[in-house]
Design a protein around this motif. Structure first.
Motif: not given
Ligand SMILES: Cc1cc2nc3c(=O)[nH]c(=O)nc-3n(C[C@H](O)[C@H](O)[C@H](O)COP(=O)(O)OP(=O)(O)OC[C@H]3O[C@@H](n4cnc5c(N)ncnc54)[C@H](O)[C@@H]3O)c2cc1C
Length: 467
Positions: A313-340
């Motif tokens: 699944q390609w992220a060709t535009l700069a904004e799509d790439r930024n969204r992808l890597w922002r999601a990667r960078h926020e993985s820690y908070y995403a994982a912690v919040n799996l449990r409220p």
């Protein structure tokens, strides 16, 4: 439940806080809120309050703070953005939290030489915003928006390290205030040097225990002509890891190659609405000329498909790439919040590439017997991966279970000739692991250096090892 910390506060000599206030005025703060902010961290440890917080705005401020503290025998804990993960900034012997975040200027950018000089408090995103129109960028990107001084002090890395190296490679030279209040320079703008002991590398990763970094000269890189980013799901974790290993054997110069296990993908989907299939997934980024990138992509696609990889699944535009890597960078908070309501604990190890699959798969099997939900994600191009636990603060047995899994993962990595931490550092959390990894004699050499450079044990005492 947080992990409690042994606090061994030194008594403050009479008049110390008055002397500090007289020198720093409103830049010296003793209010409860600001001390609590500097005495807590992203890690699982309880808050430990410093006696005061000093906000430095210049090297002279740092020199004066060090001198006032040394004369009084008071500890100093350098503080950047407070995003370190092993309790690095907790003032366990009390004293002054020396906040460098207001020293955030870019002092020079040298386009012809691909380098720049900055103050330590600038954050990595602000530096790249400053460089935006220059055609250059600074590649080191820990998930948090950390300061360059903090990153140098923890020898940080991130998703780009596989291609561009870590802070060890990124720093050409430092300005450091020693515990004696002297200002020294450890390097120049030359790309290499054989001039004596490598003091730059001594301070990098020293976690604020040897000196206060007040200036940093960094290598920069030209923004590549072509950039392509993609995600690819795999049938198995083993297939994803094998793709990474084979890509290295084929000398594909990947810029980023990150692994997320299925639970981590579920977490980033929930937080960042990526809509990815919930399977072990690689996030890729390729840098180079348009032709070079297209060759890399073709090769990696064929490797992925022979290892059970699905569609890219390609992220060709700069904004799509930024969204992808922002999601990667926020993985820690995403994982912690799996449990409220959960609290997070993250840990990392790094092993030789040839042992990576074995280490990750054994760790995943161990996690599957653990009652605490945990994800695996990692900078697998470096052999480095992380666990993120989502812990119920009201269930004390969970922290004990997590500590046991962490201990087993570190032991597994060490048995494979790996390290107990590829990038997070030692702080207070991994001191025994450091001894297990290098042995008492090697840690004694570190103690000897510490005693020689900081005989009064003023700077960030109690971190990395016990004296
Ligand atoms: C969500 C998240 C994701 C992360 N991802 C990564 C990652 O991918 N890779 C990675 O490497 N790390 C990662 N980290 C950890 C953290 O961001 C790094 O350790 C970072 O380098 C810390 O920088 P800081 O500015 O926050 O430093 P702080 O936490 O403020 O300080 C860290 C240490 O450096 C010392 N220090 C700070 N400034 C100075 C100075 N000027 N002089 C001397 N000593 C100083 C402090 O005393 C302390 O020991 C992550 C953290 C979070 C919260």
């Amino acid at each position: 439940m947080q992990t409690s910390v042994q606090r061994n506060s030194r008594p403050l000599p009479p008049g110390f806080l008055d002397r500090l206030s007289a020198r720093f005025g409103p830049a010296c703060q003793t209010g409860e809120a600001v001390r609590a902010q500097h005495g807590s961290s992203e890690s699982q440890y309880d808050t430990v309050l410093p006696d005061a917080v000093v906000f430095a705005t210049s090297t002279e401020d740092v020199v004066d703070c060090v001198n006032v503290c040394r004369e009084a025998g008071v500890a100093i804990v350098p503080y950047g953005a407070g995003t370190s993960l092993e309790g690095h900034t907790l003032p366990i012997e009390g004293g002054v939290s020396l906040d460098l975040s207001r020293m955030d200027a870019v002092l020079s950018v040298n386009h012809a030489d691909f380098d720049c000089s900055v103050q330590p408090g600038i954050r990595r995103e602000a530096l790249n915003a400053h460089l935006r129109d220059s055609g250059l960028f600074f590649p080191i990107d820990p998930g948090a928006n950390a300061t360059i001084g903090g990153m140098a002090s923890t020898r940080a890395s991130g998703t780009n390290a596989v291609r561009y190296g870590t802070m060890r490679e990124a720093v050409l030279g430092l300005e450091v205030v020693t515990p004696q209040g002297k200002v020294i320079r450890t390097g120049t703008r030359a790309k290499k040097s054989a001039a004596g002991y490598d003091l730059t590398r001594l301070y990098i990763g020293s976690e604020g225990t040897l000196g206060v970094i007040t200036g940093i000269t960094l290598r920069l890189h030209p923004v590549p002509e072509a950039i392509m980013a993609a995600t690819c799901p795999f049938d198995t974790l083993a297939g994803a890891i094998e793709t990474v290993v084979q890509a290295f054997h084929c000398s594909v110069p990947m810029a980023r190659i990150e692994l997320l296990d299925a639970m981590q993908v579920r977490a980033v989907n929930l937080r960042s609405k990526l809509g990815l299939p919930e399977a072990p997934t690689l996030f890729f980024e390729f840098h180079g000329t348009p032709n070079g990138v297209s060759e890399q992509v073709d090769l990696v696609k064929s490797l992925a498909s022979s290892n059970g990889g699905g569609d890219f699944q390609w992220a060709t535009l700069a904004e799509d790439r930024n969204r992808l890597w922002r999601a990667r960078h926020e993985s820690y908070y995403a994982a912690v919040n799996l449990r409220p309501g959960a609290v997070g604990l993250t840990t990392d190890v790094c092993v030789p590439m040839s042992r990576l699959a074995e280490c990750i798969l054994a760790t995943r099997a161990d996690l599957d017997t653990c009652s605490v939900p945990a994800t695996i994600l990692g900078h697998v191009g470096d052999g480095n991966f992380h666990l993120v636990f989502s812990i119920d603060p009201n269930a004390p047995h969970e922290m004990a279970e997590v500590e046991a899994v962490n201990h087993r993962m570190v032991a597994r990595a060490l048995a494979m000739d790996g390290t107990c931490t590829g990038e997070h550092g030692v702080g207070i959390g991994k001191q025994q692991c450091l001894i297990d990894e290098l042995g008492e004699d090697a840690v004694d050499v570190m103690r000897t250096l510490k005693r020689a450079l900081d005989p009064e044990n003023l700077l960030n005492p109690g971190k990395i090892f016990q004296l």
